[in-house]
Design a protein around this motif. Structure first.
Motif, mmCIF file in Angstrom:
data_model
loop_
_atom_site.group_PDB
_atom_site.id
_atom_site.type_symbol
_atom_site.label_atom_id
_atom_site.label_comp_id
_atom_site.label_asym_id
_atom_site.label_seq_id
_atom_site.Cartn_x
_atom_site.Cartn_y
_atom_site.Cartn_z
ATOM 1 N N TRP A 54 1.024 -53.880 -2.371
ATOM 2 C CA TRP A 54 2.196 -53.477 -2.167
ATOM 3 C C TRP A 54 2.114 -53.150 -1.326
ATOM 4 O O TRP A 54 3.421 -54.500 -0.773
ATOM 5 C CB TRP A 54 2.696 -52.034 -2.425
ATOM 6 C CG TRP A 54 3.897 -52.106 -2.345
ATOM 7 C CD1 TRP A 54 4.490 -51.331 -1.509
ATOM 8 C CD2 TRP A 54 4.426 -52.897 -3.390
ATOM 9 N NE1 TRP A 54 6.049 -51.163 -1.443
ATOM 10 C CE2 TRP A 54 6.305 -51.696 -3.111
ATOM 11 C CE3 TRP A 54 4.854 -52.640 -4.583
ATOM 12 C CZ2 TRP A 54 7.380 -52.686 -3.625
ATOM 13 C CZ3 TRP A 54 6.122 -53.183 -5.300
ATOM 14 C CH2 TRP A 54 7.514 -53.013 -5.027
ATOM 15 N N LEU A 57 2.298 -57.073 0.010
ATOM 16 C CA LEU A 57 3.791 -58.064 -0.817
ATOM 17 C C LEU A 57 5.064 -57.537 0.882
ATOM 18 O O LEU A 57 5.926 -58.477 0.959
ATOM 19 C CB LEU A 57 4.019 -56.545 -1.867
ATOM 20 C CG LEU A 57 5.236 -57.462 -2.490
ATOM 21 C CD1 LEU A 57 5.263 -58.904 -2.765
ATOM 22 C CD2 LEU A 57 6.337 -56.697 -3.498
ATOM 23 N N TYR A 94 11.364 -51.227 0.451
ATOM 24 C CA TYR A 94 9.891 -51.802 0.425
ATOM 25 C C TYR A 94 9.429 -51.173 1.168
ATOM 26 O O TYR A 94 7.840 -49.940 0.535
ATOM 27 C CB TYR A 94 9.557 -53.292 0.564
ATOM 28 C CG TYR A 94 10.471 -54.017 -0.664
ATOM 29 C CD1 TYR A 94 10.386 -53.698 -1.808
ATOM 30 C CD2 TYR A 94 10.583 -55.360 0.570
ATOM 31 C CE1 TYR A 94 10.552 -55.401 -2.075
ATOM 32 C CE2 TYR A 94 11.099 -56.659 -1.066
ATOM 33 C CZ TYR A 94 10.960 -56.634 -1.626
ATOM 34 O OH TYR A 94 11.480 -57.145 -2.589
ATOM 35 N N GLN A 348 14.335 -60.122 -10.369
ATOM 36 C CA GLN A 348 13.264 -59.426 -9.843
ATOM 37 C C GLN A 348 11.348 -60.677 -9.234
ATOM 38 O O GLN A 348 11.796 -61.004 -8.557
ATOM 39 C CB GLN A 348 12.643 -58.433 -10.019
ATOM 40 C CG GLN A 348 11.866 -57.815 -8.632
ATOM 41 C CD GLN A 348 12.134 -57.480 -7.271
ATOM 42 O OE1 GLN A 348 13.755 -57.542 -7.319
ATOM 43 N NE2 GLN A 348 11.552 -57.151 -6.113
ATOM 44 N N LEU A 352 12.173 -62.756 -5.647
ATOM 45 C CA LEU A 352 10.449 -62.658 -4.981
ATOM 46 C C LEU A 352 10.156 -64.168 -5.281
ATOM 47 O O LEU A 352 9.986 -64.427 -3.404
ATOM 48 C CB LEU A 352 10.077 -62.009 -5.733
ATOM 49 C CG LEU A 352 9.633 -61.099 -5.574
ATOM 50 C CD1 LEU A 352 8.835 -59.789 -6.839
ATOM 51 C CD2 LEU A 352 9.315 -59.510 -4.462
ATOM 52 N N TYR A 364 3.112 -59.192 -6.274
ATOM 53 C CA TYR A 364 4.116 -57.861 -7.758
ATOM 54 C C TYR A 364 3.558 -58.016 -8.630
ATOM 55 O O TYR A 364 3.333 -56.715 -9.696
ATOM 56 C CB TYR A 364 5.300 -58.385 -7.515
ATOM 57 C CG TYR A 364 6.680 -57.317 -8.159
ATOM 58 C CD1 TYR A 364 7.459 -56.252 -7.293
ATOM 59 C CD2 TYR A 364 7.070 -57.622 -9.445
ATOM 60 C CE1 TYR A 364 8.212 -56.195 -8.083
ATOM 61 C CE2 TYR A 364 7.708 -56.816 -10.209
ATOM 62 C CZ TYR A 364 8.098 -55.913 -9.257
ATOM 63 O OH TYR A 364 9.248 -55.359 -10.175
ATOM 64 N N MET A 397 11.474 -58.662 -15.195
ATOM 65 C CA MET A 397 11.664 -58.492 -13.954
ATOM 66 C C MET A 397 11.865 -60.313 -14.351
ATOM 67 O O MET A 397 12.356 -61.567 -12.878
ATOM 68 C CB MET A 397 9.726 -58.874 -12.909
ATOM 69 C CG MET A 397 8.916 -60.010 -13.993
ATOM 70 S SD MET A 397 7.064 -60.124 -13.235
ATOM 71 C CE MET A 397 6.823 -61.184 -14.478
ATOM 72 N N LEU A 407 13.931 -50.419 -8.682
ATOM 73 C CA LEU A 407 12.851 -50.609 -8.064
ATOM 74 C C LEU A 407 12.079 -49.002 -7.937
ATOM 75 O O LEU A 407 10.692 -48.855 -7.754
ATOM 76 C CB LEU A 407 12.318 -51.477 -6.733
ATOM 77 C CG LEU A 407 11.344 -51.959 -6.279
ATOM 78 C CD1 LEU A 407 10.421 -52.687 -6.963
ATOM 79 C CD2 LEU A 407 11.652 -52.070 -4.894
#
Length: 421
Positions: A54, A57, A94, A348, A352, A364, A397, A407
């Motif tokens: 994460w 990301l 995020y 999603q 992304l 992800y 997603m 999220l």
């Protein structure tokens, strides 16, 4: 609630107030500030396995900001306030969910018992059902929030921002050949309502049925029966598929008398639904997959655009030239149906890919697949439920944008799995 768990209670139990104020899904960003301060005072900070994905990301999203001024072939638009706002809000989200997970994982069982956290999610499910019924019964309900009143027009007038700060009961769309309201309160979009309803239902059942007493189970039966109304009227095929796979997952993974009880309950529920007036509405929705052509166009265009920046993406969504019916861009006086959703808005995964390239999409997916792999052997109710939610994340997603509220709920579920170890 007093004590260190108050930010989480404020987020989940107090969500209707945030929605009414105009913060809604942005409430996690607001509450991440006191969480970060309290977390800093608790050093050293424990970190879950796999959380580095994460962080990568998030780092990748920072790098993708370098491409905000560029537009790939087949898209249009210039760098402006809207693009910068969208990028900044996603970046803040995020970061906020990262802080939230660490905060939850560093609270002790005494400070925040697992069952209490599960039941907080269950309370939010009740709020979700109430909002869904509001959207079905009073679809025109809306009001101007305090946040809208204080924001300047160049921010509040942005369509993305307006969806987040303007409370509405339902989203009207032409689905069955005519306009119908789809419940969305207390969330930002109708699809967000569907995603959140299915995830919260899982935790509601754990908190009030599995760990509940007789009065809790009776309350849960009433709430779930009422939930069937907005679930059907949402006309949300992704939600319906998710609920079907949820039932199948539980039947396969649990054993003994519980499996027999689940099968009996599933048969009884299916029979009751088939005999109800709601069944015809579902049949009509499945017979009119109006959004398939739109999704096919945006997904194809997203992949084509991302191919020009496959590693870091473009930082934010882009608008394609034309749509699935015409090369015309946007609505005109003679073509009111020429408008189209931005690239990356159909799930999603696609978001992304356009914002962070295929690298972001891989990170992800790896994050949630890793959570399933590490916790698959946890057969406690919370372990089974958490793995199920991680699986729903990977399903949704493809069809749901994870921003904004979904999220947050995905990462709370991740934190529950981590705490359970």
């Amino acid at each position: 609630m007093t004590g260190p768990a108050w930010p989480i209670a404020a987020l989940l139990v107090g969500y209707p107030l945030w929605w009414a104020l105009g913060f809604g899904g942005l409430s996690v960003i607001v509450l991440a500030v006191p969480m970060a301060v309290l977390l800093w005072r608790r050093r050293p900070i424990s970190v879950p396995r796999g959380f580095g994905l994460w962080v990568l990301l998030l780092a990748g999203y920072l790098v993708s900001g370098l491409m905000l001024a560029d537009s790939p072939p087949g898209t249009h638009g210039e760098l402006g306030a809207g693009r910068l706002l969208g990028y900044g809000m996603r970046l803040a989200l995020y970061c906020a969910v990262l802080v939230m997970v660490l905060y939850l994982g560093n609270l002790t069982e005494r400070e925040l018992p697992q069952l209490r956290l599960v039941r907080m999610l269950g309370v939010l499910f009740v709020t979700t059902v109430a909002g869904g019924l509001l959207g079905v019964l009073f679809p025109g309900f809306e009001f101007t929030s305090p946040v809208e009143l204080v924001l300047p027009d160049w921010i509040g007038g942005n369509s993305f921002v307006r969806n987040l700060i303007h409370p509405t009961a339902a989203q009207t769309q032409k689905v069955l050949g005519f306009s119908l309201p789809r419940p969305e309160a207390p969330y930002e979009w109708a699809n967000a309502w569907g995603s959140n309803a299915s995830v919260l239902l899982v935790w509601f059942v754990v908190g009030f049925c599995v760990y509940g007493r007789s009065r809790h189970r009776l309350f849960a039966a009433v709430v779930i029966a009422l939930a069937a109304i907005p679930i059907v009227y949402s006309l949300n095929r992704g939600l319906w598929i998710g609920l079907g796979l949820t039932a199948l997952y539980l039947i396969v993974r649990v054993g003994g008398r519980t499996r027999v009880a689940l099968c009996g309950a599933a048969v009884a529920a299916a029979l009751a639904f088939a005999l109800s007036p709601l069944a015809s509405l579902v049949a009509q929705r499945l017979d009119k997959p109006h959004s398939n052509d739109i999704r096919a166009f945006t997904v194809t265009s997203t992949l084509a655009a991302a191919g020009h920046s496959p590693v870091i993406g473009y930082g934010n969504t882009r608008n394609a030239t034309g749509n699935h019916r015409t090369i015309t861009t946007g609505k005109t006086e003679w073509c009111q149906t020429c408008g189209h959703p931005p690239l990356g808005s159909d799930g999603q995964l696609w978001l992304l890919i356009i914002t962070q390239g295929f690298t972001g999409a891989v990170l992800y997916v790896a994050f949630f697949v890793g959570a399933i792999r590490r916790h698959w052997r946890d057969r406690s109710p919370i372990g089974l439920a958490g793995v199920l939610v991680m699986g729903l994340v990977l399903l949704y997603m493809f069809v749901y944008d994870g921003l904004v509220t979904p999220l947050s709920l995905y990462l709370v579920s991740f934190a529950l799995l981590w705490r359970n170890t």
